[in-house]
Design a protein around this motif. Sequence first.
Motif, PDB file in Angstrom:
ATOM      1  N   ALA A   1       0.825  -1.201   0.000  1.00 59.74           N
ATOM      2  CA  ALA A   1       0.000   0.000   0.000  1.00 59.74           C
ATOM      3  C   ALA A   1       0.865   1.258   0.000  1.00 59.74           C
ATOM      4  CB  ALA A   1      -0.927   0.001   1.216  1.00 59.74           C
ATOM      5  N   VAL A   2       0.401   2.247  -0.740  1.00 57.67           N
ATOM      6  CA  VAL A   2       1.028   3.574  -0.727  1.00 57.67           C
ATOM      7  C   VAL A   2       0.064   4.503   0.000  1.00 57.67           C
ATOM      8  CG1 VAL A   2       1.916   5.487  -2.111  1.00 57.67           C
ATOM      9  CG2 VAL A   2       2.086   3.147  -2.997  1.00 57.67           C
ATOM     10  N   LEU A   3       0.485   4.993   1.153  1.00 55.95           N
ATOM     11  CA  LEU A   3      -0.375   5.920   1.900  1.00 55.95           C
ATOM     12  C   LEU A   3       0.233   7.303   1.849  1.00 55.95           C
ATOM     13  CD1 LEU A   3      -0.435   3.027   3.721  1.00 55.95           C
ATOM     14  CD2 LEU A   3      -2.158   4.398   4.878  1.00 55.95           C
ATOM     15  N   GLU A   4      -0.603   8.291   1.573  1.00 54.36           N
ATOM     16  CA  GLU A   4      -0.076   9.658   1.560  1.00 54.36           C
ATOM     17  C   GLU A   4      -0.854  10.544   2.516  1.00 54.36           C
ATOM     18  OE1 GLU A   4      -1.785  12.246  -0.839  1.00 54.36           O
ATOM     19  OE2 GLU A   4      -2.930  10.844  -2.065  1.00 54.36           O
ATOM     20  N   GLY A   5      -0.113  11.460   3.157  1.00 55.51           N
ATOM     21  CA  GLY A   5      -0.759  12.357   4.113  1.00 55.51           C
ATOM     22  C   GLY A   5       0.257  13.241   4.804  1.00 55.51           C
ATOM     23  N   ARG A   6       0.091  13.380   6.114  1.00 53.81           N
ATOM     24  CA  ARG A   6       1.006  14.213   6.898  1.00 53.81           C
ATOM     25  C   ARG A   6       1.703  13.411   7.986  1.00 53.81           C
ATOM     26  NH1 ARG A   6      -1.663  16.493   3.684  1.00 53.81           N
ATOM     27  NH2 ARG A   6      -2.240  18.694   3.505  1.00 53.81           N
ATOM     28  N   ASP A   7       0.977  12.420   8.517  1.00 44.90           N
ATOM     29  CA  ASP A   7       1.439  11.698   9.709  1.00 44.90           C
ATOM     30  C   ASP A   7       1.634  10.210   9.437  1.00 44.90           C
ATOM     31  OD1 ASP A   7      -1.201  11.147   9.211  1.00 44.90           O
ATOM     32  OD2 ASP A   7      -1.817  11.119  11.321  1.00 44.90           O
ATOM     33  N   ILE A   8       1.834   9.845   8.178  1.00 40.47           N
ATOM     34  CA  ILE A   8       1.901   8.414   7.862  1.00 40.47           C
ATOM     35  C   ILE A   8       3.155   7.793   8.500  1.00 40.47           C
ATOM     36  CG2 ILE A   8       1.820   6.657   6.037  1.00 40.47           C
ATOM     37  CD1 ILE A   8      -0.624   8.593   6.128  1.00 40.47           C
ATOM     38  N   ALA A   9       4.302   8.422   8.281  1.00 39.20           N
ATOM     39  CA  ALA A   9       5.544   7.842   8.813  1.00 39.20           C
ATOM     40  C   ALA A   9       5.654   8.015  10.327  1.00 39.20           C
ATOM     41  CB  ALA A   9       6.745   8.480   8.126  1.00 39.20           C
ATOM     42  N   THR A  10       5.004   9.041  10.872  1.00 39.15           N
ATOM     43  CA  THR A  10       5.137   9.297  12.315  1.00 39.15           C
ATOM     44  C   THR A  10       4.127   8.494  13.128  1.00 39.15           C
ATOM     45  OG1 THR A  10       3.729  11.232  11.994  1.00 39.15           O
ATOM     46  CG2 THR A  10       6.110  11.630  12.122  1.00 39.15           C
ATOM     47  N   ASP A  11       2.862   8.448  12.666  1.00 39.20           N
ATOM     48  CA  ASP A  11       1.798   7.857  13.491  1.00 39.20           C
ATOM     49  C   ASP A  11       1.111   6.639  12.895  1.00 39.20           C
ATOM     50  OD1 ASP A  11       2.293   9.946  15.160  1.00 39.20           O
ATOM     51  OD2 ASP A  11       0.512  11.095  14.636  1.00 39.20           O
ATOM     52  N   VAL A  12       0.852   6.665  11.586  1.00 39.92           N
ATOM     53  CA  VAL A  12       0.021   5.602  11.003  1.00 39.92           C
ATOM     54  C   VAL A  12       0.847   4.334  10.806  1.00 39.92           C
ATOM     55  CG1 VAL A  12      -1.577   4.983   9.135  1.00 39.92           C
ATOM     56  CG2 VAL A  12      -1.388   7.380   9.849  1.00 39.92           C
ATOM     57  N   PHE A  13       1.976   4.458  10.130  1.00 41.73           N
ATOM     58  CA  PHE A  13       2.863   3.308   9.917  1.00 41.73           C
ATOM     59  C   PHE A  13       4.310   3.698  10.239  1.00 41.73           C
ATOM     60  CE2 PHE A  13      -0.679   1.626   7.318  1.00 41.73           C
ATOM     61  CZ  PHE A  13      -0.740   0.342   7.857  1.00 41.73           C
ATOM     62  N   PRO A  14       4.629   3.797  11.549  1.00 37.14           N
ATOM     63  CA  PRO A  14       6.005   4.165  11.914  1.00 37.14           C
ATOM     64  C   PRO A  14       7.022   3.111  11.450  1.00 37.14           C
ATOM     65  CG  PRO A  14       4.567   4.111  13.858  1.00 37.14           C
ATOM     66  CD  PRO A  14       3.748   3.633  12.714  1.00 37.14           C
ATOM     67  N   ASP A  15       6.541   1.889  11.140  1.00 36.40           N
ATOM     68  CA  ASP A  15       7.461   0.850  10.677  1.00 36.40           C
ATOM     69  C   ASP A  15       7.431   0.673   9.156  1.00 36.40           C
ATOM     70  OD1 ASP A  15       8.206   0.271  13.271  1.00 36.40           O
ATOM     71  OD2 ASP A  15       6.541  -1.140  13.547  1.00 36.40           O
ATOM     72  N   ALA A  16       6.890   1.653   8.440  1.00 33.53           N
ATOM     73  CA  ALA A  16       6.819   1.546   6.975  1.00 33.53           C
ATOM     74  C   ALA A  16       8.207   1.266   6.406  1.00 33.53           C
ATOM     75  CB  ALA A  16       6.267   2.847   6.396  1.00 33.53           C
ATOM     76  N   GLN A  17       8.246   0.431   5.362  1.00 32.71           N
ATOM     77  CA  GLN A  17       9.549   0.080   4.745  1.00 32.71           C
ATOM     78  C   GLN A  17      10.159   1.284   4.013  1.00 32.71           C
ATOM     79  OE1 GLN A  17       6.877  -1.782   4.766  1.00 32.71           O
ATOM     80  NE2 GLN A  17       7.365  -3.937   4.989  1.00 32.71           N
ATOM     81  N   TYR A  18       9.288   2.137   3.489  1.00 30.78           N
ATOM     82  CA  TYR A  18       9.775   3.344   2.793  1.00 30.78           C
ATOM     83  C   TYR A  18       9.034   4.552   3.345  1.00 30.78           C
ATOM     84  CZ  TYR A  18      11.496  -0.091  -0.538  1.00 30.78           C
ATOM     85  OH  TYR A  18      12.133  -1.158  -1.119  1.00 30.78           O
ATOM     86  N   LYS A  19       9.805   5.558   3.741  1.00 31.62           N
ATOM     87  CA  LYS A  19       9.184   6.784   4.263  1.00 31.62           C
ATOM     88  C   LYS A  19       9.679   7.960   3.442  1.00 31.62           C
ATOM     89  CE  LYS A  19       9.167   5.017   8.979  1.00 31.62           C
ATOM     90  NZ  LYS A  19       9.672   5.228  10.348  1.00 31.62           N
ATOM     91  N   PHE A  20       8.860   8.409   2.546  1.00 30.42           N
ATOM     92  CA  PHE A  20       9.257   9.555   1.729  1.00 30.42           C
ATOM     93  C   PHE A  20       8.655  10.833   2.299  1.00 30.42           C
ATOM     94  CE2 PHE A  20       9.353   6.017  -1.373  1.00 30.42           C
ATOM     95  CZ  PHE A  20      10.656   6.141  -1.798  1.00 30.42           C
ATOM     96  N   TYR A  21       9.453  11.876   2.280  1.00 31.08           N
ATOM     97  CA  TYR A  21       8.957  13.204   2.631  1.00 31.08           C
ATOM     98  C   TYR A  21       9.111  14.038   1.372  1.00 31.08           C
ATOM     99  CZ  TYR A  21       8.180  17.537   5.215  1.00 31.08           C
ATOM    100  OH  TYR A  21       7.667  18.738   5.668  1.00 31.08           O
ATOM    101  N   LEU A  22       7.965  14.307   0.759  1.00 30.79           N
ATOM    102  CA  LEU A  22       7.978  14.974  -0.535  1.00 30.79           C
ATOM    103  C   LEU A  22       7.795  16.480  -0.345  1.00 30.79           C
ATOM    104  CD1 LEU A  22       8.207  14.006  -3.425  1.00 30.79           C
ATOM    105  CD2 LEU A  22       5.716  13.933  -3.544  1.00 30.79           C
ATOM    106  N   ASP A  23       8.833  17.211  -0.693  1.00 34.95           N
ATOM    107  CA  ASP A  23       8.797  18.658  -0.478  1.00 34.95           C
ATOM    108  C   ASP A  23       8.821  19.390  -1.808  1.00 34.95           C
ATOM    109  OD1 ASP A  23       8.637  20.780   1.192  1.00 34.95           O
ATOM    110  OD2 ASP A  23      10.530  20.423   2.232  1.00 34.95           O
ATOM    111  N   ALA A  24       8.432  20.631  -1.804  1.00 33.03           N
ATOM    112  CA  ALA A  24       8.576  21.515  -2.966  1.00 33.03           C
ATOM    113  C   ALA A  24       8.455  22.931  -2.415  1.00 33.03           C
ATOM    114  CB  ALA A  24       7.505  21.241  -4.006  1.00 33.03           C
ATOM    115  N   SER A  25       9.082  23.895  -3.091  1.00 34.52           N
ATOM    116  CA  SER A  25       9.089  25.255  -2.557  1.00 34.52           C
ATOM    117  C   SER A  25       7.670  25.825  -2.508  1.00 34.52           C
ATOM    118  CB  SER A  25       9.956  26.149  -3.445  1.00 34.52           C
ATOM    119  OG  SER A  25       9.337  26.286  -4.710  1.00 34.52           O
ATOM    120  N   VAL A  26       7.493  26.818  -1.632  1.00 34.40           N
ATOM    121  CA  VAL A  26       6.174  27.466  -1.503  1.00 34.40           C
ATOM    122  C   VAL A  26       5.756  28.022  -2.859  1.00 34.40           C
ATOM    123  CG1 VAL A  26       4.974  29.451  -0.473  1.00 34.40           C
ATOM    124  CG2 VAL A  26       6.453  28.021   0.947  1.00 34.40           C
ATOM    125  N   GLU A  27       6.711  28.629  -3.568  1.00 36.61           N
ATOM    126  CA  GLU A  27       6.367  29.257  -4.849  1.00 36.61           C
ATOM    127  C   GLU A  27       5.876  28.228  -5.876  1.00 36.61           C
ATOM    128  OE1 GLU A  27       9.413  31.724  -6.424  1.00 36.61           O
ATOM    129  OE2 GLU A  27       8.131  32.359  -8.097  1.00 36.61           O
TER     130      GLU A  27
END
Length: 229
Positions: A130-156
């Motif tokens: 499963a691919v879960l996307e949100g804000r708290d997936i790696a911290t709260d929902v699946f802290p043991d996820a095999q892959y934890k991506f933090y996808l960033d991009a500039s405000v602009e």
Amino acid sequence: MKPTIIIAIDGPAGAGKSTVAKTLAKKLGFLHIDTGAMYRAITLAALRQKADLNNQAKLEQLANESKIELKPSEPENKVFLNGEDVSKEIRTPEVTQASAFIANCVPVRKILVARQQQMGQVDSGPFGGAVLEGRDIATDVFPDAQYKFYLDASVEMRAKRRLKDLEKAGVPSTLDQVMADVKARDDRDMNRPVGGLRKTSDSIVMDHSQLTVEQSAEELYKFIRQHPR
Ligand code: DC
């Protein structure tokens, strides 16, 4: 039995998480779970009932009673609330605005996090993970996820993308307005006492300001292929 592969994608609003997660899930044959859509569905239920958005007990009751289904579809996935297709209605500016109250409601978060954990356990279904996307997936929902991506991009960049979406939807706005809005949402998302947007010590941080969402999905896919877990 092999554990389900969980891919967590967290990041600020407008970084392209939804399209990236959907594209990636399709490439891998995984289930895509847009957790933001679940917060939006509860928000819509609350607005329709004209519920007091500060009444946590009421919001908790609504979350308990609401059946939310996420169904894969093209070009966009569909979201059902108690059997009704609400895919469009949950994307209005009114719902976006009010969703902050629902996201701040700790009892609602508990209910939704538990449902997301259940939905992610796909070992007996047709999906390889499963691919879960949100804000708290790696911290709260699946802290043991095999892959934890933090996808960033500039405000602009995020504001420019958002402005395009608004133009497509026929909603007039300016870049300055949208940038202020994006910053305010970041502030709310990052400073929420529970379930706030944070990187973990093992997050794979990717800034894809210069990439299209398709290229961004390809980068994540390559990373996963090169790092089997
Ligand atoms: O990603 P989005 O804009 O669709 O999210 C809708 C709302 O839900 C937004 O206020 C952020 C919040 N949210 C959250 O608190 N936790 C998540 N895992 C996903 C979204």
